[in-house]
Design a protein around this motif. Structure first.
Motif, PDB file in Angstrom:
ATOM      1  N   ALA B 235      20.093 -67.793 -13.321  1.00 27.70           N
ATOM      2  CA  ALA B 235      19.403 -67.086 -12.239  1.00 27.70           C
ATOM      3  C   ALA B 235      20.032 -67.423 -10.896  1.00 27.70           C
ATOM      4  CB  ALA B 235      17.923 -67.454 -12.237  1.00 27.70           C
ATOM      5  N   ARG B 236      20.319 -68.722 -10.685  1.00 28.86           N
ATOM      6  CA  ARG B 236      20.929 -69.144  -9.406  1.00 28.86           C
ATOM      7  C   ARG B 236      22.336 -68.546  -9.269  1.00 28.86           C
ATOM      8  NH1 ARG B 236      16.120 -69.862  -7.803  1.00 28.86           N
ATOM      9  NH2 ARG B 236      15.143 -71.881  -8.110  1.00 28.86           N
ATOM     10  N   ASP B 237      23.067 -68.501 -10.378  1.00 24.61           N
ATOM     11  CA  ASP B 237      24.399 -67.880 -10.358  1.00 24.61           C
ATOM     12  C   ASP B 237      24.304 -66.421  -9.942  1.00 24.61           C
ATOM     13  OD1 ASP B 237      25.647 -70.135 -11.100  1.00 24.61           O
ATOM     14  OD2 ASP B 237      26.310 -69.461 -13.075  1.00 24.61           O
ATOM     15  N   LEU B 238      23.251 -65.747 -10.414  1.00 22.50           N
ATOM     16  CA  LEU B 238      23.095 -64.324 -10.110  1.00 22.50           C
ATOM     17  C   LEU B 238      22.548 -64.101  -8.710  1.00 22.50           C
ATOM     18  CD1 LEU B 238      21.677 -63.042 -13.516  1.00 22.50           C
ATOM     19  CD2 LEU B 238      23.863 -62.420 -12.504  1.00 22.50           C
ATOM     20  N   GLY B 239      22.230 -65.186  -7.999  1.00 20.71           N
ATOM     21  CA  GLY B 239      21.754 -65.033  -6.636  1.00 20.71           C
ATOM     22  C   GLY B 239      20.245 -64.862  -6.518  1.00 20.71           C
ATOM     23  N   ILE B 240      19.495 -65.226  -7.562  1.00 17.96           N
ATOM     24  CA  ILE B 240      18.029 -65.225  -7.459  1.00 17.96           C
ATOM     25  C   ILE B 240      17.627 -66.555  -6.838  1.00 17.96           C
ATOM     26  CG2 ILE B 240      15.850 -65.130  -8.751  1.00 17.96           C
ATOM     27  CD1 ILE B 240      17.328 -63.580 -10.924  1.00 17.96           C
ATOM     28  N   ASP B 241      17.088 -66.521  -5.596  1.00 19.83           N
ATOM     29  CA  ASP B 241      16.816 -67.814  -4.961  1.00 19.83           C
ATOM     30  C   ASP B 241      15.336 -68.091  -4.746  1.00 19.83           C
ATOM     31  OD1 ASP B 241      16.565 -65.895  -3.081  1.00 19.83           O
ATOM     32  OD2 ASP B 241      18.294 -66.513  -1.869  1.00 19.83           O
ATOM     33  N   VAL B 242      14.454 -67.355  -5.441  1.00 21.89           N
ATOM     34  CA  VAL B 242      13.010 -67.599  -5.292  1.00 21.89           C
ATOM     35  C   VAL B 242      12.591 -68.771  -6.191  1.00 21.89           C
ATOM     36  CG1 VAL B 242      12.580 -65.184  -4.745  1.00 21.89           C
ATOM     37  CG2 VAL B 242      12.401 -65.948  -7.118  1.00 21.89           C
ATOM     38  N   PRO B 243      11.398 -69.365  -5.900  1.00 20.58           N
ATOM     39  CA  PRO B 243      10.956 -70.503  -6.717  1.00 20.58           C
ATOM     40  C   PRO B 243      10.724 -70.137  -8.187  1.00 20.58           C
ATOM     41  CG  PRO B 243       9.631 -70.315  -4.724  1.00 20.58           C
ATOM     42  CD  PRO B 243      10.475 -69.086  -4.799  1.00 20.58           C
ATOM     43  N   PHE B 244      11.061 -71.089  -9.078  1.00 17.05           N
ATOM     44  CA  PHE B 244      10.768 -70.945 -10.504  1.00 17.05           C
ATOM     45  C   PHE B 244       9.604 -71.852 -10.864  1.00 17.05           C
ATOM     46  CE2 PHE B 244      13.578 -68.354 -13.121  1.00 17.05           C
ATOM     47  CZ  PHE B 244      14.447 -67.894 -12.153  1.00 17.05           C
ATOM     48  N   LEU B 245       8.624 -71.291 -11.588  1.00 12.30           N
ATOM     49  CA  LEU B 245       7.459 -72.047 -12.018  1.00 12.30           C
ATOM     50  C   LEU B 245       7.396 -72.059 -13.543  1.00 12.30           C
ATOM     51  CD1 LEU B 245       6.752 -71.543  -9.026  1.00 12.30           C
ATOM     52  CD2 LEU B 245       4.433 -70.972  -9.723  1.00 12.30           C
ATOM     53  N   GLY B 246       6.877 -73.160 -14.102  1.00  9.81           N
ATOM     54  CA  GLY B 246       6.774 -73.241 -15.557  1.00  9.81           C
ATOM     55  C   GLY B 246       5.633 -74.143 -15.980  1.00  9.81           C
ATOM     56  N   GLY B 247       5.623 -74.522 -17.259  1.00  7.59           N
ATOM     57  CA  GLY B 247       4.554 -75.351 -17.796  1.00  7.59           C
ATOM     58  C   GLY B 247       5.033 -76.723 -18.226  1.00  7.59           C
ATOM     59  N   VAL B 263      18.005 -76.513 -10.987  1.00  9.91           N
ATOM     60  CA  VAL B 263      16.563 -76.657 -11.194  1.00  9.91           C
ATOM     61  C   VAL B 263      15.863 -77.392 -10.037  1.00  9.91           C
ATOM     62  CG1 VAL B 263      16.659 -76.500 -13.714  1.00  9.91           C
ATOM     63  CG2 VAL B 263      16.842 -78.728 -12.618  1.00  9.91           C
ATOM     64  N   GLU B 264      16.622 -77.767  -9.015  1.00  7.31           N
ATOM     65  CA  GLU B 264      15.992 -78.381  -7.842  1.00  7.31           C
ATOM     66  C   GLU B 264      14.908 -77.449  -7.301  1.00  7.31           C
ATOM     67  OE1 GLU B 264      16.497 -81.352  -5.928  1.00  7.31           O
ATOM     68  OE2 GLU B 264      17.407 -81.995  -7.809  1.00  7.31           O
ATOM     69  N   GLY B 265      13.737 -77.996  -7.055  1.00  7.10           N
ATOM     70  CA  GLY B 265      12.660 -77.186  -6.495  1.00  7.10           C
ATOM     71  C   GLY B 265      11.766 -76.542  -7.535  1.00  7.10           C
ATOM     72  N   ALA B 266      12.160 -76.587  -8.801  1.00  6.36           N
ATOM     73  CA  ALA B 266      11.318 -75.996  -9.853  1.00  6.36           C
ATOM     74  C   ALA B 266       9.983 -76.738  -9.915  1.00  6.36           C
ATOM     75  CB  ALA B 266      12.026 -76.071 -11.203  1.00  6.36           C
ATOM     76  N   VAL B 267       8.892 -75.975 -10.078  1.00  7.20           N
ATOM     77  CA  VAL B 267       7.554 -76.558 -10.075  1.00  7.20           C
ATOM     78  C   VAL B 267       6.887 -76.295 -11.418  1.00  7.20           C
ATOM     79  CG1 VAL B 267       5.282 -76.503  -8.971  1.00  7.20           C
ATOM     80  CG2 VAL B 267       7.339 -76.132  -7.606  1.00  7.20           C
ATOM     81  N   PHE B 268       6.212 -77.299 -11.979  1.00  7.93           N
ATOM     82  CA  PHE B 268       5.527 -77.073 -13.259  1.00  7.93           C
ATOM     83  C   PHE B 268       4.281 -77.938 -13.353  1.00  7.93           C
ATOM     84  CE2 PHE B 268       8.543 -80.479 -13.842  1.00  7.93           C
ATOM     85  CZ  PHE B 268       7.835 -81.407 -14.583  1.00  7.93           C
ATOM     86  N   SER B 269       3.383 -77.531 -14.253  1.00 12.33           N
ATOM     87  CA  SER B 269       2.159 -78.296 -14.481  1.00 12.33           C
ATOM     88  C   SER B 269       2.365 -79.178 -15.693  1.00 12.33           C
ATOM     89  CB  SER B 269       1.002 -77.340 -14.745  1.00 12.33           C
ATOM     90  OG  SER B 269       1.385 -76.370 -15.698  1.00 12.33           O
ATOM     91  N   THR B 270       1.728 -80.360 -15.690  1.00 15.38           N
ATOM     92  CA  THR B 270       1.794 -81.216 -16.858  1.00 15.38           C
ATOM     93  C   THR B 270       0.511 -82.036 -16.954  1.00 15.38           C
ATOM     94  OG1 THR B 270       3.156 -82.754 -18.111  1.00 15.38           O
ATOM     95  CG2 THR B 270       3.099 -83.064 -15.722  1.00 15.38           C
TER      96      THR B 270
END
Lengths: 298, 374
Positions: B235-247, B263-270
């Motif tokens: 995604a970053r290679d393709l120029g998508i720079d919005v936040p990524f969220l996961g679980g 993956v810097e900045g990726a946010v997830f719940s645990t």
């Protein structure tokens, strides 16, 4: 993003994936073309190549480019060893016997991989040089996306030259036609077969390194899916035909990307796409797209 | 002479069989190889640590039998069958991966062997299965937590969702996220793209190119740590720079090493973080883990630890290591103090607990906040 640049982006993605399949398929098809043996362990040799590179870059102080040459060479020798252990004792037996031996070798390598490398994935150390992005208009391209097709084309040309112009290449082609007669003509069969496996495994490892640079996740079972897909690419192009393998690889890669891109509901079926393609080809043109031209067979 | 040898053998056999009667066997089925291997290994670390700290109950030794389910649904069913039929375990712990747990559900239900899941979060794992319990929260909660975070903390008005259609975890969590996100934004059209892939896929550029075209404010992409890390890289290679969220599955060291800078900045719940211990038991667990492994524990080790400690607590509470007694005891669990929080099991056998939100920062997981159950 305009429609044109989206399409161009999809096209770039497809070429990138397709050239990886092509690269692995070349090794597959080469071994088949000469020995009439489908080396099902090719995907696992590919996996060994990536892991050797991983260990070389991570645990030695050698520069990465040297490891990128040494690891495939070492993988080539493992390929020779594999042939000596798994295929040579069966030379002359029914083809199905050797095929089963090949499947056994594949499982053995996979499970050895789990025992030696562990079940948890590792991150491939992608050199900085291969890992930056170029933006052309609305299209983003990772450098490695340029390098993969370039390497594929160079290897394709090199191999074609090797098999048509050199003496060893001539011996390989003689062997592929009839190896008893070839040995009567004074060709050292064992040596030629070893060279074939050395080259096939070397190519698998090069494919593995580029695969790892694009998808930097290493697992002991990582070779099986790319191995199968490349096998399909080789069959689609006409197994035994090096140019056909490259064409088959591109068809498969582009097809997969376009399927997911334009029919997103079917994206769960991308692997099925490859197998459906295989079935269609076997029904319509079993010799593959470029398989008719017997004289081109390596 | 011969007679004495026979006598000796008989004696040894007798000793061996009486010794085995003194052992309480607990089965563990976790993915030790395949795409979920890191999750399984981290969980087993926690279980082994718990066994070291408490290896006896009712005056009997406890033995754990670990079987690799190879991250595969068929293998998961085989693994529990083997634990029940060959190993004769009285209770089972596992498995990381909701699909793997669901594959085992019918078997443990029919065999009436109580099973405690550490981290399978799909609601269907325990639903209508009186023998399946879990020590973690479930996905309707986790999905809502992340939708809340996206809308309230990040101010997202639109989102794209990318799910792994072969994982019940990913499909379920995506669904609950989508429902909550639509409700919070009051806009049915706020999910601008919904795409999918399979476990084992390596190339996500086609899906991501379509996502990029829709320009969402955030991307929600719950899935295995390996696939997710590759996906975010591409995604970053393709120029998508919005936040990524996961679980919760993102909490694996491999997510960081494979994802690298992407993956810097990726946010997830645990479920748990060593940065915010919740009970006294958390402190005990963290200290013991640090001593044994020389690093900080994560949520999966903590959940493995809790699942084991809960089963032992139940055996002691009911005074029996009989499978049926353990099941009834588990169902009555109330206020059990574990490392990941205080566990009370509801009618379905699910724990109601708080969630932790983490973010990748400087190549590490950084604790952001804790969300209490609604």
């Amino acid at each position: 993003m305009g429609d044109v640049s989206i399409f161009l982006q999809h096209l770039t993605n497809g070429v990138s994936l397709g050239s990886l399949y092509a690269l692995i398929a070349i090794g597959y098809t080469m071994v088949y073309g000469i020995l009439r043996l489908i080396n099902f362990a090719h995907g696992d040799i590919f996996m060994l190549g990536v892991y050797l590179t991983y260990y070389g870059v991570t645990y030695t102080s050698l520069p990465w480019w040297l490891v990128f040459i040494l690891a495939p060479l070492l993988t080539g020798f493992i390929g020779i060893l594999l042939e000596r252990v798994a295929y040579k004792p069966l030379r002359g037996s029914a083809r199905i016997t050797i095929l089963i031996s090949a499947i056994g070798a594949s499982f053995l390598l996979q499970n050895l991989g789990i025992v030696i490398f562990g079940g948890r994935p590792r991150a491939f150390p992608v050199p900085q040089m291969l890992n930056h992005v170029i933006r052309l208009g609305g299209v983003s391209i990772n450098v490695v996306t340029f390098i993969i097709p370039a390497v594929t084309i160079v290897l394709l040309l090199g191999l074609t030259y090797f098999t048509t112009k050199t003496k060893t290449g001539l011996a390989m082609r003689a062997l592929s036609k009839d190896y008893e007669t070839a040995s009567l003509m004074g060709i050292d069969i064992n040596k030629i077969i070893s060279i074939t496996f050395l080259m096939g495994s070397f190519l698998a490892a090069i494919g593995g390194i580029l695969w790892g640079s694009r998808y930097p996740q290493l697992m002991p079972l990582m070779g099986s899916m790319p191995g199968l897909k490349s096998f399909i690419a080789a069959v689609v192009g006409g197994i035994g035909n090096i140019t056909g393998a490259v064409v088959g690889g591109f068809i498969l890669g582009l097809g997969e990307i376009m399927l997911v891109a334009f029919l997103p509901r079917l994206s769960g079926y991308r692997d099925a796409f490859a197998f459906v393609l295989l079935i269609i080809i076997l029904l319509v043109k079993p010799s593959g797209l470029m398989g008719d031209n017997v004289t081109e067979k390596v | 002479m011969k007679k004495s040898v026979v006598l000796l053998l008989v004696l040894m056999l007798a000793v061996a069989s009486s010794a085995s009667a003194e052992v309480i066997k607990i089965g563990v089925f976790e993915p030790m190889t395949g795409p979920n291997a890191a999750g399984g290994e981290m969980t087993v670390e926690g279980i082994e640590l718990a066994l070291e700290l408490r290896g006896e109950v009712l005056g009997k030794k406890v033995e754990i039998v670990v079987v690799d389910n190879k991250s595969d649904k068929v293998e998961a069913a085989n693994a529990v069958s083997r634990l029940i039929e060959r190993e004769k375990v009285v209770a089972i712990i596992g498995s990381y991966g909701s699909s793997l747990s669901m594959a085992a559900g019918d078997i443990v239900n029919k065999a009436k062997v109580p099973t405690v899941g550490c981290s399978p979060t799909n609601p269907l794992v325990t639903l209508n299965n009186p023998y399946y319990f879990r020590v973690c929260f479930i996905d309707p909660f986790q999905g809502t937590v992340m939708a809340n975070y996206a809308v309230n903390e990040l101010g997202a008005k639109t989102a794209a969702v990318i799910q792994d259609v072969t994982q019940d975890y990913s499909v379920g969590l995506s669904k609950y996220f989508v429902d909550a996100f639509r409700q919070l934004t009051g806009n049915q059209a706020s999910i601008v793209e919904m795409s999918s892939y399979n476990t084992g896929d390596q190339d996500f550029t086609a899906q991501l190119t379509n996502v990029k075209n829709k320009m969402p404010d955030i991307v929600f992409a719950p899935g295995n740590y390996g696939e997710s890390a590759l996906l975010i890289r591409q995604a970053r290679d393709l120029g998508i720079d919005v936040p990524f969220l996961g679980g919760d599955t993102w909490e694996a060291p491999e997510f960081l090493t494979i994802g690298g800078e992407a993956v810097e900045g990726a946010v997830f719940s645990t479920h748990f973080t060593s940065e915010a211990p919740v009970t006294e038991e958390s402190e005990v667990f963290l200290a013991a883990y640090r001593e044994k492994f020389g690093r900080e524990a994560n949520a999966f080790a903590a959940l493995g630890y809790d699942a084991y400690m809960l089963i032992l607590d139940v055996i002691e509470r009911v005074g029996s290591a009989d499978s049926q007694a353990i099941r009834d005891g588990l169902a009555a669990t109330e206020g059990f103090v574990g490392a990941t929080g205080v566990i009370t099991l509801d009618v379905n056998g699910d724990a109601v607990k708080s969630a932790v939100i983490n973010q990748v920062d400087g190549g590490k997981f950084i604790y952001l906040t804790t969300v209490e159950p609604f």
